[in-house]
Design a protein around this motif. Structure first.
Motif, short mmCIF file in Angstrom:
data_model
loop_
_atom_site.label_atom_id
_atom_site.label_comp_id
_atom_site.label_asym_id
_atom_site.label_seq_id
_atom_site.Cartn_x
_atom_site.Cartn_y
_atom_site.Cartn_z
N VAL A 76 0.86 -1.19 0.00
CA VAL A 76 0.00 0.00 0.00
C VAL A 76 0.89 1.24 0.00
O VAL A 76 1.78 1.36 0.85
N SER A 78 -0.31 4.50 0.14
CA SER A 78 -1.23 5.61 0.34
C SER A 78 -1.38 5.92 1.82
O SER A 78 -1.24 5.03 2.67
N VAL A 79 -1.71 7.18 2.12
CA VAL A 79 -2.03 7.55 3.50
C VAL A 79 -3.46 7.16 3.86
O VAL A 79 -3.87 7.29 5.01
N SER A 80 -4.21 6.71 2.87
CA SER A 80 -5.56 6.20 3.14
C SER A 80 -5.48 4.72 3.51
O SER A 80 -4.67 3.97 2.97
N PHE A 81 -6.35 4.31 4.41
CA PHE A 81 -6.27 2.94 4.94
C PHE A 81 -6.83 1.92 3.96
O PHE A 81 -7.81 2.17 3.26
N VAL A 82 -6.18 0.76 3.99
CA VAL A 82 -6.63 -0.37 3.17
C VAL A 82 -6.76 -1.59 4.09
O VAL A 82 -5.86 -1.89 4.88
N PHE A 120 -10.75 -1.52 13.00
CA PHE A 120 -12.08 -0.92 12.92
C PHE A 120 -13.13 -1.97 13.28
O PHE A 120 -13.03 -3.12 12.86
N ASP A 127 -18.23 1.76 9.64
CA ASP A 127 -17.24 1.82 10.71
C ASP A 127 -17.90 2.48 11.93
O ASP A 127 -18.35 3.61 11.83
N ARG A 170 -6.47 -2.48 9.26
CA ARG A 170 -6.12 -1.71 8.07
C ARG A 170 -4.75 -1.05 8.26
O ARG A 170 -4.40 -0.68 9.38
#
Lengths: 202, 75
Positions: A76, A78-82, A120, A127, A170
């Motif tokens: 990953v 990205s600073v967005s969670f996966v 989460f 969420d 995540r």
């Protein structure tokens, strides 16, 4: 105050035949209550202010265990969670707790970033709660490919629901200048991450 | 070359071509065009709680498999 009645020949030398010669309710003796019958493994508990009974202990017991072992690789950047790891459990009572235990394998690539980890609680596709795990996993401050291997986390959660709960682990890359890894490997089959959810009775 | 080394080469190549491309690679690092199509998902945004929105469609015309492979071979 009502007193117990001791029948004829109920008292013998240095003993009282409580089983067959005494009727009525015995008052709480000076020194407290301390006698009851039960089966092996049971405990005494008050069932009223002055009554005792044998009972099994139900609080704190593991009622069910759900487990996921994941050998999937993810990178990953990205600073967005996966979401990379998850387990689903349906509590039998809304007053019960969930003990979540995870052991993900994570790391970072060769630029200076770190792994952000979160858990989460997802109910009905939304969420509803978050457990912060770390913002700084696998940090080495440099440009090495840094595999910390097995990270770990716990979450003693009180979800207050009997709906199906999916706990999602995540990850994200802290500075998004490089990728972070989940289950990175050198050769096939040399990795796994796991997550376990246990329902604990109230 | 180990998979870990191949992984570093792939991500460096993509970054050299388009530094701000965001993506997730799953299963294994691509070594063929077919794997590039199936194993890479592209991040096209984020939800309000900062969870990535993924797409199967590559939004970056610069990042064709041919270009990525060419860059990997230079490294």
């Amino acid at each position: 105050m009502a007193f117990a009645t001791i029948g004829t020949r109920g008292i013998q030398a240095q003993s009282v035949d409580l089983t067959s010669k005494v009727t009525g309710t015995l008052p709480v003796p000076n020194g407290g209550l301390g006698v009851a019958s039960g089966t092996t493994g049971q405990f005494l508990k008050f069932t009223g202010t002055e009554t005792l009974a044998s009972s099994a202990v139900s609080a704190g017991k593991v009622l069910q265990v759900q487990h996921t072992k994941d050998t999937g690789y993810h990178a990953v950047n990205s600073v967005s969670f996966v979401t990379v790891l998850e387990v689903t459990i349906t509590p039998s009572s809304s007053s019960n707790s969930i003990l979540l235990i995870g052991s993900p394998h994570i790391g970072k690539n060769t630029n200076n970033t770190t792994v952000i980890e979160r858990c989460f609680r997802v109910v009905g596709g939304s969420d509803v709660a978050t457990q912060v795990i770390s913002d700084i996993s696998a940090k080495d401050g440099g440009t090495g490919q840094n595999m910390i291997g097995g990270s770990s986390f716990q979450w003693y959660d009180s979800p207050s629901t009997t709906s199906a709960i999916t706990y999602q682990y995540r990850i994200a890359s802290y500075s998004d200048n490089d990728v972070v890894f989940f289950n990175l490997y050198n050769a096939g089959g040399a990795f796994s991450s796991q997550i376990t959810a246990m329902e604990i009775s109230a | 070359m180990t998979h870990a080394d191949l992984t570093n080469k792939f991500h460096t190549a993509v970054k050299n071509i388009k530094a701000d491309a965001k993506y997730v690679v799953s299963t294994k690092t691509p070594e063929t065009e077919e794997e590039y199509s199936s194993n890479v998902k592209w991040i096209i945004g984020a939800t309000e709680n900062n969870t990535a929105i993924l797409s199967d469609t590559n939004p970056h015309s610069e990042l064709t498999w041919t270009k990525v492979k060419e860059e990997m071979d230079k490294l």
